[in-house]
Design a protein around this motif. Structure first.
Motif, mmCIF file in Angstrom:
data_model
loop_
_atom_site.group_PDB
_atom_site.id
_atom_site.type_symbol
_atom_site.label_atom_id
_atom_site.label_comp_id
_atom_site.label_asym_id
_atom_site.label_seq_id
_atom_site.Cartn_x
_atom_site.Cartn_y
_atom_site.Cartn_z
ATOM 1 N N SER A 60 -0.597 17.178 22.826
ATOM 2 C CA SER A 60 -0.175 18.569 22.673
ATOM 3 C C SER A 60 0.188 18.865 21.227
ATOM 4 O O SER A 60 -0.154 19.914 20.690
ATOM 5 N N LYS A 61 0.892 17.922 20.612
ATOM 6 C CA LYS A 61 1.318 18.140 19.229
ATOM 7 C C LYS A 61 0.114 18.222 18.297
ATOM 8 O O LYS A 61 0.047 19.087 17.421
ATOM 9 N N GLN A 62 -0.839 17.338 18.510
ATOM 10 C CA GLN A 62 -2.041 17.359 17.667
ATOM 11 C C GLN A 62 -2.835 18.646 17.891
ATOM 12 O O GLN A 62 -3.318 19.261 16.942
ATOM 13 N N ALA A 63 -2.925 19.053 19.157
ATOM 14 C CA ALA A 63 -3.646 20.289 19.472
ATOM 15 C C ALA A 63 -2.947 21.486 18.833
ATOM 16 O O ALA A 63 -3.592 22.385 18.284
ATOM 17 N N ALA A 64 -1.615 21.488 18.899
ATOM 18 C CA ALA A 64 -0.846 22.586 18.303
ATOM 19 C C ALA A 64 -1.037 22.624 16.791
ATOM 20 O O ALA A 64 -1.205 23.699 16.199
ATOM 21 N N GLU A 65 -1.030 21.458 16.168
ATOM 22 C CA GLU A 65 -1.219 21.388 14.711
ATOM 23 C C GLU A 65 -2.553 22.007 14.301
ATOM 24 O O GLU A 65 -2.641 22.719 13.301
ATOM 25 N N TRP A 68 -2.226 25.864 14.589
ATOM 26 C CA TRP A 68 -1.392 26.407 13.506
ATOM 27 C C TRP A 68 -2.101 26.313 12.155
ATOM 28 O O TRP A 68 -1.912 27.173 11.289
ATOM 29 N N ALA A 69 -2.904 25.263 11.977
ATOM 30 C CA ALA A 69 -3.608 25.072 10.699
ATOM 31 C C ALA A 69 -4.568 26.224 10.406
ATOM 32 O O ALA A 69 -4.923 26.470 9.251
ATOM 33 N N ARG A 70 -4.987 26.931 11.445
ATOM 34 C CA ARG A 70 -5.873 28.084 11.244
ATOM 35 C C ARG A 70 -5.104 29.297 10.722
ATOM 36 O O ARG A 70 -5.697 30.262 10.241
ATOM 37 N N ARG A 75 2.750 22.540 6.121
ATOM 38 C CA ARG A 75 3.012 21.438 7.051
ATOM 39 C C ARG A 75 4.383 21.590 7.703
ATOM 40 O O ARG A 75 4.717 20.860 8.632
ATOM 41 N N ALA A 76 5.167 22.544 7.200
ATOM 42 C CA ALA A 76 6.545 22.685 7.680
ATOM 43 C C ALA A 76 6.611 23.180 9.121
ATOM 44 O O ALA A 76 7.597 22.942 9.820
ATOM 45 N N VAL A 77 5.563 23.857 9.563
ATOM 46 C CA VAL A 77 5.600 24.473 10.893
ATOM 47 C C VAL A 77 5.936 23.449 11.970
ATOM 48 O O VAL A 77 6.867 23.637 12.758
ATOM 49 N N MET A 78 5.189 22.359 12.014
ATOM 50 C CA MET A 78 5.398 21.391 13.091
ATOM 51 C C MET A 78 6.736 20.669 12.965
ATOM 52 O O MET A 78 7.295 20.209 13.954
ATOM 53 N N ASN A 79 7.257 20.601 11.731
ATOM 54 C CA ASN A 79 8.574 19.977 11.546
ATOM 55 C C ASN A 79 9.693 20.858 12.092
ATOM 56 O O ASN A 79 10.752 20.358 12.469
ATOM 57 N N HIS A 80 9.448 22.166 12.095
ATOM 58 C CA HIS A 80 10.508 23.103 12.473
ATOM 59 C C HIS A 80 10.311 23.738 13.847
ATOM 60 O O HIS A 80 11.169 24.494 14.293
#
Length: 310
Positions: A60-65, A68-70, A75-80
């Motif tokens: 899920s995290k990889q899919a979300a990344e 979001w990358a689009r 890179r801060a998005v997934m950290n927060h």
């Protein structure tokens, strides 16, 4: 705009609180205490049967990344994202649910005093409440605003009970994304709205109340009409200026974001609703200068964009 004042509440006379029922101009400091009280913990997986098995957290995290990358190279998005999710849940709870419950209780008291015990919100039908809102507009001006929040299911008893339960559980800890609560020993079933559907309706209705009236939408659903759609309706992705959250599945609920002709589908599951709303708001913050049409979602307006602050 109507001022919703709960005369019986000490908050209505406190200088530290906004005089309006919806406390429009809250800062991150106003939420600090409740955020400390309800430290974010990833929601427990719902035990309710689901048509689709959740992807693994890593997948899920990889899919979300990738989704979001689009939108952003940051890179801060997934950290927060966990912190943002907690703040969004808190904002919905403190800004919409808790004040709504207070106002429902206040209006019910007024209706009883006026000799209308049969018109209790949570017992009377939505059609009766709509009629009463028109008839009693001068004596209970906030009733019409409340009715907009309740117009999602004929089962008003369940809806009001569930809103109260979510509001009182602290950061909506009783939230079940693909289900709901029990009412009088009756288990939740698919004829009732999911918690996701309830919260999405609350979010849309609140923003309806904050956007200026538009002649194209005389029903007052200025935000909902432009920025939300749900199955079986299909959004016209060929419209370049279409910017909306689309509910592509009802049970289990799943939401997608449509922006500039593209569909952004974040991983399904318990946080899909919150993460889709976050992406919607994040785009407004970084690509639309914090503006949704003519309304500022930052400090001088709706004040929701603080959730992205550290």
């Amino acid at each position: 705009r109507l001022c919703w004042i709960n005369q019986s509440s000490p908050e209505s006379v406190s200088p530290s609180h906004s005089p309006t029922f919806w406390n429009y101009n809250r800062s991150v400091g106003d939420y600090a205490q409740s955020l400390r009280k309800f430290l974010y913990q990833p929601a427990c997986r719902s035990q309710a049967p689901s048509a689709h098995k959740d992807e693994t957290d890593l997948g899920s995290k990889q899919a979300a990344e990738e989704v979001w990358a689009r939108i952003t190279t940051s890179r801060a998005v997934m950290n927060h994202i966990d912190s943002w999710t907690a703040k969004l849940r808190n904002w919905i709870n403190d800004t919409i649910l808790v004040p709504l419950v207070k106002e429902i209780d206040s209006v019910n008291s007024q209706l009883r005093r006026m000799g209308c015990p049969e018109l209790q919100i949570g017992e009377a039908s939505i059609s009766s409440l709509k009629q009463a809102a028109v008839m009693k507009a001068s004596s209970i001006p906030t009733m019409n605003s409340i009715v907009q929040y309740l117009d999602i299911t004929p089962n008003q008893e369940y809806l009001v009970d569930r809103i109260k339960e979510l509001a009182h559980s602290g950061c909506m800890s009783s939230f079940r994304w693909n289900g709901g609560g029990d009412l009088k020993n009756r288990k939740w079933d698919t004829d009732l709205p999911t918690d996701c559907a309830i919260l999405m309706h609350m979010f849309c209705t609140y923003l309806d109340s904050r956007l200026p009236p538009h002649p194209k939408y005389p029903d007052g659903k200025t935000f909902t009409s432009q920025h939300f759609s749900h199955t079986p309706d299909k959004p016209d992705v060929t419209k370049e200026n279409l910017f909306c959250i689309h509910q592509s599945s009802t049970n289990p609920p799943h939401y997608q974001l449509i922006y500039q002709g593209h569909i952004y589908s974040l991983p399904k599951g318990r946080n899909n609703l919150f993460h889709t709303i976050l992406m919607f708001l994040y785009i407004i913050k970084i690509k639309e200068s914090g503006m949704l049409g003519r309304v500022n979602l930052g400090l001088s307006g709706v004040n929701i964009l603080w959730i992205f602050e550290d």
